[in-house]
Design a protein around this motif. Sequence first.
Motif, PDB file in Angstrom:
ATOM      1  N   VAL A 232       0.849  -1.179   0.225  1.00 13.11           N
ATOM      2  CA  VAL A 232      -0.111  -0.058   0.243  1.00 13.11           C
ATOM      3  C   VAL A 232       0.677   1.146   0.250  1.00 13.11           C
ATOM      4  CG1 VAL A 232      -1.882   1.530   1.137  1.00 13.11           C
ATOM      5  CG2 VAL A 232      -1.606  -0.977   1.581  1.00 13.11           C
ATOM      6  N   SER A 233       0.806   1.546  -1.099  1.00 11.93           N
ATOM      7  CA  SER A 233       1.699   3.349  -1.329  1.00 11.93           C
ATOM      8  C   SER A 233       1.304   4.592   0.004  1.00 11.93           C
ATOM      9  CB  SER A 233       1.464   3.612  -2.352  1.00 11.93           C
ATOM     10  OG  SER A 233       0.057   4.493  -2.555  1.00 11.93           O
ATOM     11  N   GLY A 234       0.778   3.850   0.830  1.00 13.97           N
ATOM     12  CA  GLY A 234       0.663   4.979   1.741  1.00 13.97           C
ATOM     13  C   GLY A 234      -0.259   4.476   3.338  1.00 13.97           C
ATOM     14  N   GLY A 235       0.299   4.901   4.453  1.00 18.51           N
ATOM     15  CA  GLY A 235      -0.584   4.651   5.712  1.00 18.51           C
ATOM     16  C   GLY A 235       0.492   3.696   6.612  1.00 18.51           C
ATOM     17  N   GLY A 236       1.719   4.088   6.581  1.00 20.39           N
ATOM     18  CA  GLY A 236       3.143   3.736   7.186  1.00 20.39           C
ATOM     19  C   GLY A 236       2.997   4.595   8.668  1.00 20.39           C
ATOM     20  N   PRO A 237       4.251   4.013   9.579  1.00 19.91           N
ATOM     21  CA  PRO A 237       3.977   4.935  10.916  1.00 19.91           C
ATOM     22  C   PRO A 237       5.070   5.860  10.211  1.00 19.91           C
ATOM     23  CG  PRO A 237       5.134   2.979  10.976  1.00 19.91           C
ATOM     24  CD  PRO A 237       4.109   2.483   9.895  1.00 19.91           C
ATOM     25  N   GLY A 238       6.076   5.508  10.039  1.00 19.87           N
ATOM     26  CA  GLY A 238       7.371   7.120   9.435  1.00 19.87           C
ATOM     27  C   GLY A 238       8.402   5.888   9.365  1.00 19.87           C
ATOM     28  N   PRO A 239       9.708   6.532   8.943  1.00 20.34           N
ATOM     29  CA  PRO A 239       9.502   8.021   8.766  1.00 20.34           C
ATOM     30  C   PRO A 239       9.068   8.252   7.171  1.00 20.34           C
ATOM     31  CG  PRO A 239      11.719   7.349   8.370  1.00 20.34           C
ATOM     32  CD  PRO A 239      10.880   5.876   9.019  1.00 20.34           C
ATOM     33  N   GLU A 240       8.580   9.695   7.356  1.00 15.72           N
ATOM     34  CA  GLU A 240       7.641   9.505   6.479  1.00 15.72           C
ATOM     35  C   GLU A 240       8.126  10.433   4.746  1.00 15.72           C
ATOM     36  OE1 GLU A 240       6.456  14.134   7.411  1.00 15.72           O
ATOM     37  OE2 GLU A 240       7.404  11.836   7.971  1.00 15.72           O
ATOM     38  N   LEU A 241       9.708  11.374   5.552  1.00 16.04           N
ATOM     39  CA  LEU A 241      10.557  11.985   4.834  1.00 16.04           C
ATOM     40  C   LEU A 241      11.607  11.812   4.712  1.00 16.04           C
ATOM     41  CD1 LEU A 241      10.114  15.046   3.234  1.00 16.04           C
ATOM     42  CD2 LEU A 241      11.780  15.839   5.512  1.00 16.04           C
TER      43      LEU A 241
END
Length: 289
Positions: A232-241
């Motif tokens: 899934v290409s989103g919804g992960g806990p990070g790191p996001e940057l």
Amino acid sequence: MVEELPPRHLPGHIAAALAGAGGQADSAGRPWAGRSLAGEDAEIHNFQDDDGAADAGYLASIAGLLEGACDEAAVVASLAGARIFVPIVAQLAEDAEGVDGLHADKQADMALVTLKAPDGRTALPVFTSAASLASWHPEARPVAVYAARAALSAVAEGAELLVIDPGSDVTFVVRRPAVWALAKQQPWLPSYADPDLAVAMCSAAAGTPAVRRLEILPGSGVGSSTGRGIPVSGGGPGPELRVVLYLDDGLDATAVQGLVSGLHQTWARNVLFGECVDSIEVTLKRAAD
């Protein structure tokens, strides 16, 4: 390398909203302490005719995320007007000695359920349907609220993350900047897609001659996977940057460490960085690459 960010101070308007909501209270401003689930307390605030099903807009955004037709910003946007369920459970506040010295419950309060994320942060689990909550915790009681109020509750509990439908096939993590945006009822733009943040970070790096250029990209923690293992290409806990620094050749390890540390301190002093960035990882490359 993954950088640990300093503690974030709440924006004034969120702190004011929390003060107005009464602190240790539900989304309607009613204290959890001393609550029972009998009579009027059993009502689902403002949602008495709710059938308990998941919000159609949220389900559509998740389907789009799985198909690659939308991003995680669209999922968070779908939550802005969605009803979700917050789980509460009975928590023993005071006990008494019963017959034959056995302990008996004297008073039980109702408390929000919180979780610990892998990085140690507190997370508030919320559910899009009554069925998904019951499957996750059969003894928890659902309180129906709008996601914006759940975000305020998360902040009140010291939670930096909202975890949507834990234990379901698709679990979506709403990170701190998006939680704050929901609480403020404002649109959210991921840090890796924010052009103003990119300009601010590049401007800060311009004062470091050894940094030839800088890129910001989605981090390794943006993506997640379904319970069936589908990416899934989103919804992960990070790191996001992810920040990619292109450096001059000839720098030793000590110089690189000092450079990255100095940049991080400069970024952390920027208000926009503090509000937009939840977690960051830095990748180093040679300027010739």
